[in-house]
Design an enzyme around this catalytic site. Structure first.
Site, PDB file in Angstrom:
ATOM      1  N   ARG A  56      -3.054 -15.960   5.269  1.00 54.74           N
ATOM      2  CA  ARG A  56      -2.803 -14.529   5.434  1.00 54.74           C
ATOM      3  C   ARG A  56      -3.948 -13.738   4.807  1.00 54.74           C
ATOM      4  O   ARG A  56      -4.073 -13.683   3.588  1.00 54.74           O
ATOM      5  CB  ARG A  56      -1.477 -14.106   4.796  1.00 54.74           C
ATOM      6  CG  ARG A  56      -1.246 -12.600   4.894  1.00 54.74           C
ATOM      7  CD  ARG A  56       0.191 -12.166   4.682  1.00 54.74           C
ATOM      8  NE  ARG A  56       0.650 -12.288   3.316  1.00 54.74           N
ATOM      9  CZ  ARG A  56       1.815 -11.792   2.867  1.00 54.74           C
ATOM     10  NH1 ARG A  56       2.625 -11.152   3.706  1.00 54.74           N
ATOM     11  NH2 ARG A  56       2.190 -11.972   1.613  1.00 54.74           N
ATOM     12  N   ASP A  84       6.310  -9.723  -5.809  1.00 52.86           N
ATOM     13  CA  ASP A  84       4.936  -9.527  -5.374  1.00 52.86           C
ATOM     14  C   ASP A  84       4.741  -8.052  -5.084  1.00 52.86           C
ATOM     15  O   ASP A  84       5.573  -7.216  -5.439  1.00 52.86           O
ATOM     16  CB  ASP A  84       4.593 -10.418  -4.177  1.00 52.86           C
ATOM     17  CG  ASP A  84       5.367 -10.054  -2.906  1.00 52.86           C
ATOM     18  OD1 ASP A  84       6.144  -9.067  -2.926  1.00 52.86           O
ATOM     19  OD2 ASP A  84       5.190 -10.761  -1.898  1.00 52.86           O
TER      20      ASP A  84
END
Length: 539
Positions: A167, A447
């Site tokens: 990613r 996160d």
């Protein structure tokens, strides 16, 4: 502290920072490849970001997202995406994590079908983190990655590791250390460019990609840009056309209205869409930030079973399977709770219930954040999905309207929920500023996405306090006490003191994080991304 600078040829690409240890990564040919990506595609990227800002201004003025009239034919016509490669046909459990060396090894060895190596929400984009991550992935692709911990334990790849998917950063994030013609590069092009330049041919030779997860897209035109970037890279690197494959995270509210269009734009390369649930909740808050009747209750009450999230996930399944693409489920953020068996069992029961909901709805796979959750998710998908996927589950029973995708759920804001948002936003920001982008807090792996929910909710609750808003989420505590800035300032000061005196990650950046969080929360407008102003404060 000043950052040492070093200029690497060929100019006019300049790399700022201490790069002495990365000569084999930042070769002249690799830098020339990056420079060409920037010159070909960055103008379009900037134009697309400007279009985002224009759409947001319209929503701030009272408009609401909707399905596009100009793309109705794409939604209504019959078409399919290209066939899914064999390596990605069974993705029942995927694990995600940052590009740190030991974590890469553990994730690849976890027993998951896929490992998503993350340069985005679980990584802090210091120059060392990004370049070390690229070097770690080169070793992982080569099968030579190894690590010796300070306590003497050795880590290396086991047989049959998970399939690697990378990613890169979203289109909105800059990479200030790389400049082309005096302009900073896009973080997405740096992450993608370095990875494919060094690994694409090796992966293609083994029928393993390269494969990507694409984050934060808001419109089909942004997907088209990614498609063109990949097509250019394939041609430049001598790869077969269409060998690069992508799964798109539907983690913004605008993208939920363009799922067909995004699949169509990437139809030669896309293999699926993913329910990026935490970013999606944040995007709902941000997109509708000026709509005072669409507040959300505290995060713990906004589960995937609430109507607007259930509608989004079921629409994703129906859309993907109609087009021959996979519909991936969302993240289980829980991590094992040591020393409290009852609490640990309760957390694992939540994971089981969530994964059972996903597989029974028709998802083709799911995400976990910790290796200990892989067997739990795998057992549920093995039991309820005996085949490699559920592309045959068409969900003809699903019809989702604009109103369903925008409907705010009812709920409350408790003192504990308010306080938790302050703590999570502060502790995560401090750790991020200290170079750590993935932080365990109260047995959840937090996160950037979950920190964004926390600070966006705080902004909405505090700025709309005392206004006439929806009766669905009262802007007061259940005992009638008000929610106001004095309460926030008090809670922030208390948590800052506790963090400063603790051994938590980023403790010595507690004051910097508190100043940033206070600035963002007191601001008249909800900021688009926490990581943009925070990036300016990285060493």
């Amino acid at each position: 502290m000043a950052v040492p600078q070093e200029r690497l040829d060929p100019s006019p690409l300049t790399v700022h920072g201490n790069t002495a240890a990365y000569g084999s990564l930042l070769t002249p040919d690799a830098l020339a490849f990056l420079a060409e990506l920037h010159r070909r595609f960055d103008g379009r990227r900037r134009a697309l970001l400007a279009a985002r800002a224009e759409r947001q201004a319209a929503w701030d003025a009272g408009a609401l997202p909707d399905f596009r009239a100009d793309t109705r034919a794409i939604r209504e016509n019959a078409w399919q995406v290209a066939p899914v490669p064999a390596a990605l046909r069974d993705r029942r459990v995927e694990i995600t994590g940052p590009v740190e060396r030991k974590m890469i090894i553990n994730a690849l060895n976890s027993g998951a079908k896929v490992f998503m190596a993350d340069f985005e929400d679980s990584s802090t984009p210091t120059l060392a983190n990004q370049l070390d991550g690229q070097r770690n992935l080169i070793d992982a692709v080569a099968g030579t990655i190894a690590y010796r911990s300070p306590d003497g334990r050795n880590y290396k790849l086991a047989a049959n590791p998970a399939v690697l998917v990378v990613r890169p950063r979203g289109w909105h994030l800059p990479e200030r250390h790389f400049e082309v013609d005096g302009e900073p590069m896009a973080g997405a092009l740096v992450d993608f460019g370095l990875f494919v330049f060094h690994n694409a041919n090796a992966l293609q030779a083994r029928d393993r990609g390269p494969y990507f997860y694409l984050p934060k897209l808001e419109a089909m035109e942004e997907a088209t840009l990614w498609n063109d970037v990949m097509a250019h890279a394939e041609a430049e690197l001598g790869l077969p056309r269409g060998c690069m494959k992508a799964t798109v995270l539907i983690e913004t509210l605008p993208a939920a209205f363009q799922m067909d269009e995004i699949l169509h734009a990437l139809r030669e390369r896309v293999v699926g869409l993913n329910c990026g649930r935490w970013d999606y909740i944040f995007s709902y808050l941000k997109t509708l930030r000026c709509h005072r009747d669409r507040l959300l209750p505290e995060r713990g009450q906004v589960q995937m079973t609430v109507p607007f999230l259930k509608a989004y996930s079921e629409l994703l399944i129906k859309t993907c399977h109609r087009r021959g693409a996979f519909a991936m489920g969302g993240m289980a953020a829980q991590i094992p709770i040591k020393g409290d068996e009852a609490a640990n069992q309760a957390a694992l029961d939540k994971v089981r219930a969530d994964k059972l909901r996903e597989v029974q709805a028709g998802h083709d796979g799911t995400w976990v954040a910790h290796p200990a959750l892989v067997p739990i998710a795998m057992e549920i998908f093995d039991r309820h999905m005996p085949g490699p996927n559920q592309l045959d589950v068409m969900r003809g029973d699903v019809t989702v309207s604009r109103c369903q995708l925008l409907a705010a759920p009812c709920g409350t804001i408790t003192r504990a929920g308010f306080d938790n948002n302050v703590e999570v936003a502060l502790r995560y920001t401090a750790a991020w500023l200290d170079g750590l982008g993935c932080v365990p807090i109260h047995h959840l792996m937090e996160d950037a996405a979950t920190a964004e929910i926390a600070r966006a909710q705080l902004w909405q609750w505090l700025h709309y306090a005392g206004d006439t808003v929806s009766d669905c989420v009262p802007l007061e505590f259940p005992d009638g006490a008000p929610i106001d800035m004095a309460l926030f300032d008090q809670a922030l000061a208390a948590h800052t003191h506790r963090l400063r005196e603790s051994t938590h990650p980023g403790a010595h950046r507690a004051d910097d994080a508190a100043r940033l969080l206070a600035q963002l929360t007191h601001a008249d407008q909800l900021g688009s991304f926490l990581t943009l102003p925070a990036y300016a404060q990285l060493a």
